[in-house]
Design a protein around this motif. Structure first.
Motif, PDB file in Angstrom:
ATOM      1  N   LEU A 427       0.831  -1.206   0.000  1.00  0.00           N
ATOM      2  CA  LEU A 427       0.000   0.000   0.000  1.00  0.00           C
ATOM      3  C   LEU A 427       0.864   1.254   0.000  1.00  0.00           C
ATOM      4  N   SER A 428       1.979   1.196   0.675  1.00  0.00           N
ATOM      5  CA  SER A 428       2.886   2.353   0.699  1.00  0.00           C
ATOM      6  C   SER A 428       3.488   2.589  -0.681  1.00  0.00           C
ATOM      7  N   ARG A 429       3.818   1.523  -1.398  1.00  0.00           N
ATOM      8  CA  ARG A 429       4.346   1.680  -2.748  1.00  0.00           C
ATOM      9  C   ARG A 429       3.324   2.286  -3.693  1.00  0.00           C
ATOM     10  N   PHE A 432      -1.013   5.004  -1.260  1.00  0.00           N
ATOM     11  CA  PHE A 432      -2.375   5.083  -0.744  1.00  0.00           C
ATOM     12  C   PHE A 432      -2.336   5.534   0.719  1.00  0.00           C
ATOM     13  N   ASP A 433      -3.318   6.328   1.110  1.00  0.00           N
ATOM     14  CA  ASP A 433      -3.484   6.675   2.517  1.00  0.00           C
ATOM     15  C   ASP A 433      -4.224   5.539   3.219  1.00  0.00           C
ATOM     16  N   PHE A 434      -3.700   5.102   4.367  1.00  0.00           N
ATOM     17  CA  PHE A 434      -4.351   3.989   5.054  1.00  0.00           C
ATOM     18  C   PHE A 434      -4.035   4.041   6.539  1.00  0.00           C
ATOM     19  N   GLN A 442      -7.905   0.364   6.760  1.00  0.00           N
ATOM     20  CA  GLN A 442      -8.868   1.314   6.196  1.00  0.00           C
ATOM     21  C   GLN A 442      -8.111   2.132   5.154  1.00  0.00           C
ATOM     22  N   VAL A 443      -8.392   1.842   3.884  1.00  0.00           N
ATOM     23  CA  VAL A 443      -7.617   2.402   2.777  1.00  0.00           C
ATOM     24  C   VAL A 443      -8.465   3.449   2.053  1.00  0.00           C
ATOM     25  N   THR A 444      -7.912   4.639   1.882  1.00  0.00           N
ATOM     26  CA  THR A 444      -8.591   5.702   1.138  1.00  0.00           C
ATOM     27  C   THR A 444      -7.986   5.791  -0.256  1.00  0.00           C
ATOM     28  N   PRO A 445      -8.762   5.481  -1.292  1.00  0.00           N
ATOM     29  CA  PRO A 445      -8.216   5.539  -2.657  1.00  0.00           C
ATOM     30  C   PRO A 445      -7.837   6.966  -3.030  1.00  0.00           C
TER      31      PRO A 445
END
Length: 785
Positions: A427-429, A432-434, A442-445
């Motif tokens: 997710l960091s790559r 994405f904000d999470f 909880q991931v915010t696109p």
């Protein structure tokens, strides 16, 4: 989406060669449709400078040039190009160079030594045609390899993107993906906030905020109309498949490719009053940049001024406000249009533009202002001038709702153990904000990812970045239990095997049929229509299988097949009083000779009784009953209902003569159609001992009225059958001498047997008398002498 590899590598430069990079992109879901070289292979071509030239002594059109190639003494080269001149810098192929279509050797041209060749684009394989030498800028370094100077070792990537990946319709978007997939450093161009140096600001009004939630525009004055597009920008545009039109338009096109944000520049002198974003007015027309005048519909969004529509929003600008060669002042527009507002409008007008292609799929609504800042920066660097303050209106932008991503669910779907730590890294790559807690993210696109809305979308992202090649192919394991097979139910395969054994071939047809088939062959004036048929002749749902079989017959007859036996199983969709059902049917068709051509039997056309035998075989050991009746598709004298006990299960008969004529059939085929559910029902076998005593046969011949059917007599006798009768069948029908008119003689075979004793003549006579008396009383039958 086409772009230069060199351009991409200025933003992200993974340690992969071109082919490896193409494979990584394809495996990440961005299919590389083509990977091609910018130029064909050639060598020993350098930047040369023409020092002087003089006419060839023996040829008026040739010049003898002295060319500096940076290796010491100038070379003498004979050249016939019309645009060669002293001081020109051009590609020079040295002796020993291998060009795409020619090898360069030391040669004499009309008696004058020539030590190389000055090249055009055609000779280097860069163009199909050229009018002269390829003239290079005056600052081109003499002696440098032309491949290096023009970056001809570059590769062109063409991506075949799926509609959901609009974020990759830009070089920056592809760079984000490459950085995420390869974990390489990402260095995207940063837009510099250009301060307003003039107080001018155009009034902007958005009448339709739902269709245009964000609109930015700014005035830029004092541009140099003669400023040339920089070579690096022109090269990137050309290698992306776009032509150059002038610095102003080229900058807007460049931002389209770089950031994926379509921009438009209006000639400020042609804008009257302020800018209004609105829907088209009744009867409004607009002449577009392609000189096509279109009538605007009420649902088409336009950009207008106080007097007229200036542009078709998100699709194409108007000719009346277009930038021209002498334009010095512009109004630069950057906007986010709702994809639903733009979708389909370009196709309605037979248009296809880069802008509509992106707006229909979704443009990054958070990058609208950054794009206009970046464009302003480039314009001022190239054309000079001064920029005004940005006019910006923002309404309700799309919401980016956080999506729950469970580590346990990721592992379950992908079949591998990723774990929370690796998911967090992936997710960091992706930038994405999470937030994470107890294995739940909880991931915010981000604003540019319109394709992420549910947990499964994020699981797909995990699979892409982890690498499909890294997911092991583990065969599924599971316990297999035998399913119950009731003895009272017949297997579907047994029915189909029986038909195959009786020389039928299976066909599969669409459930969508021609409406005329339903009217003709089913008597159905109100078939179930389709809202969006795939073809005009496939507009309704079938209520019978007859139409498809007749069409298959015609197909085979057109290919000289003289004997056809077909069957089909499938759902039908009859309706009655708004009650819809979809029973499964089994239908068959026979045409041509009853048997394949052979020496041992005379040719005979198939008839009603041949196909009746097939139906009886399908129903065995149950006994079918056939009752004469009329069907819209069948011959009125050769059709019958099929009953199983007291249940109606289908039809059998020859095709009606009027349909035979309409569908151009030489002879009428014979058809049947039965309910599959009835065919699958059987009986549980019951044990019965084999009698040691012989079977006794007696024949009963009776005369009855012509209008009494044999089936009626058999049904009546079966209901009152004496205990010892084990078989009853008709074996002869006679009309003629000795039989009155309106009468017929029917002979029945009666088989009798007892499991306990031999039957005596008295026992047999009693049974015969009982049956004879029943026929006499019920049907007024008379025993024939």
């Amino acid at each position: 989406m086409k772009f230069s590899e060199n351009w991409l590598r200025t933003y992200v430069n993974p340690d992969l060669d071109s082919n490896q990079l193409a494979h990584q992109l394809t495996m990440a879901g961005l299919e590389v449709e083509a990977l091609e070289a910018v130029a064909p292979v050639f060598d020993k071509v350098v930047v040369g400078e023409v020092l002087s030239l003089e006419k060839h002594p023996d040829a008026d059109r040739l010049n003898v040039c002295r060319v500096n190639v940076g290796t010491g003494e100038p070379l003498q080269i004979v050249c016939g190009a019309s645009n060669v001149h002293a001081g020109a810098k051009v590609p020079c192929a040295l002796v020993g160079a291998n060009l795409p279509k020619i090898a360069i050797k030391q040669a004499k041209v009309r008696g004058v030594e020539s030590s190389g060749m000055l090249c055009s684009e055609t000779e280097l394989g860069l163009a199909e045609e050229s009018s002269g030498l390829l003239l290079l800028p005056s600052d081109a370094p003499v002696g440098q390899s032309i491949r290096e100077y023009l970056a001809l070792d570059d590769k062109l990537f063409t991506l075949k993107l799926t509609p959901n990946r609009s974020d990759c319709l830009s070089v920056a978007g592809v760079a984000r993906e490459v950085a995420a997939v390869t974990d390489a450093a990402l260095n995207l161009p940063q837009a510099v906030v250009v301060p307003a140096t003039i107080p001018e600001k155009l009034a902007v009004k958005v009448n339709e905020p739902a269709a245009c939630p964000r609109y930015c525009g700014r005035v830029v004055r004092g541009l140099n109309p003669s400023a040339a597009t920089p070579d690096w920008m022109a090269q990137r545009l050309k290698r992306s498949g776009l032509r150059t039109f002038g610095a102003i338009v080229d900058v807007t096109n460049y931002i389209l490719l770089e950031l994926g944000q379509p921009l438009h520049a209006f000639d400020l002198a042609k804008v009257h009053g302020g800018i209004t974003v609105r829907f088209a007015r009744p009867g409004e027309q607009l002449e577009l940049l392609n000189q096509q005048t279109v009538a605007l519909d009420a649902d088409m969004l336009v950009i207008g001024d106080d007097t007229q529509a200036l542009a078709l929003a998100g699709i194409m600008g108007g000719l009346a406000s277009a930038v021209a060669d002498a334009t010095v002042d512009i109004f630069l527009e950057s906007a986010f249009f709702n994809p639903d507002t733009i979708a389909g409008k370009a196709r309605r007008l037979n248009l296809s533009t880069d802008s509509s292609y992106r707006f229909e799929r979704g443009v990054d609504f958070a990058g609208t202002r950054a794009a206009i800042e970046r464009a302003t920066q480039l314009l001022l660097e190239i054309c000079g001038g001064a920029a005004g303050e940005i006019s910006e209106l923002v309404a309700d932008l799309p919401q980016r709702t956080p999506i729950r991503l469970r580590t346990e669910r990721v592992d379950q779907v992908l079949g591998i153990d990723l774990g929370s730590a690796q998911i967090e890294a992936l997710l960091s790559r992706l930038k994405f904000d999470f937030a994470e807690g107890n294995g739940i993210f909880q991931v915010t696109p981000p604003s540019y990812r319109f394709d992420l809305s549910i947990e499964a979308d994020l699981i797909e992202e995990m699979a892409r970045l982890h690498g499909y090649d890294n997911i092991p192919a583990i065969p599924p394991r599971g316990s297999l239990n035998m399913l119950p097979q009731p003895e009272a139910m017949r297997g579907r395969g047994a029915l189909l095997a029986l038909l195959a054994a009786r020389d039928y071939q299976e066909v599969i047809n669409y459930s969508f049929v021609d409406e005329t088939w339903e009217r003709d062959l089913a008597g159905n004036d109100h078939p179930l229509p389709l809202k969006n048929p795939i073809a005009s002749q496939m507009g309704v749902m079938r209520s019978t299988l007859f139409g498809g079989l007749v069409d298959n017959l015609r197909f085979n007859l057109n290919r000289k097949q003289e004997r056809v036996r077909l069957y089909e199983t499938g759902r039908c969709f009859p309706s009655a009083q708004d009650i819809f059902t979809q029973p499964e049917k089994l239908a068959g068709l026979c045409y041509g000779s009853a048997q394949p051509e052979q020496w041992g039997e005379h040719a005979r056309a198939v008839d009603f009784y041949d196909i009746k035998a097939d139906v009886e075989a399908l129903l065995w050991p149950a006994s079918a009953r056939f009752e004469a009746a009329s069907h819209p598709a069948l011959h009125p004298g050769q059709s019958a209902k099929v009953w199983l006990g007291n249940t109606f299960i289908g039809w059998i008969g020859a095709l009606h003569p009027k349909w035979q004529q309409k569908y151009e059939l030489p002879t009428a085929p014979v058809l049947f159609e039965l309910d599959v559910a009835a065919l699958l029902c059987g009986k549980v076998p019951a044990f019965a001992g084999v009698s040691r005593y012989p079977v006794v046969r007696r024949d009963i011949a009776v005369v009855v009225d012509e209008n009494i059917s044999v089936q009626t007599l058999l049904d009546g006798m079966s209901e009152h059958l004496p205990k010892r009768v084990i078989g009853l069948a008709l074996f002869d029908v006679y009309r003629g001498k000795g039989i009155d008119s309106g009468k017929k003689s029917l002979a029945f075979r009666v088989l009798m047997q007892d499991t306990q004793q031999n039957l005596t003549d008295e026992d047999v006579d009693v049974v015969t008398a009982q049956l004879t008396e029943f026929l006499t009383v019920r049907f007024d039958a008379k025993l024939r002498n």
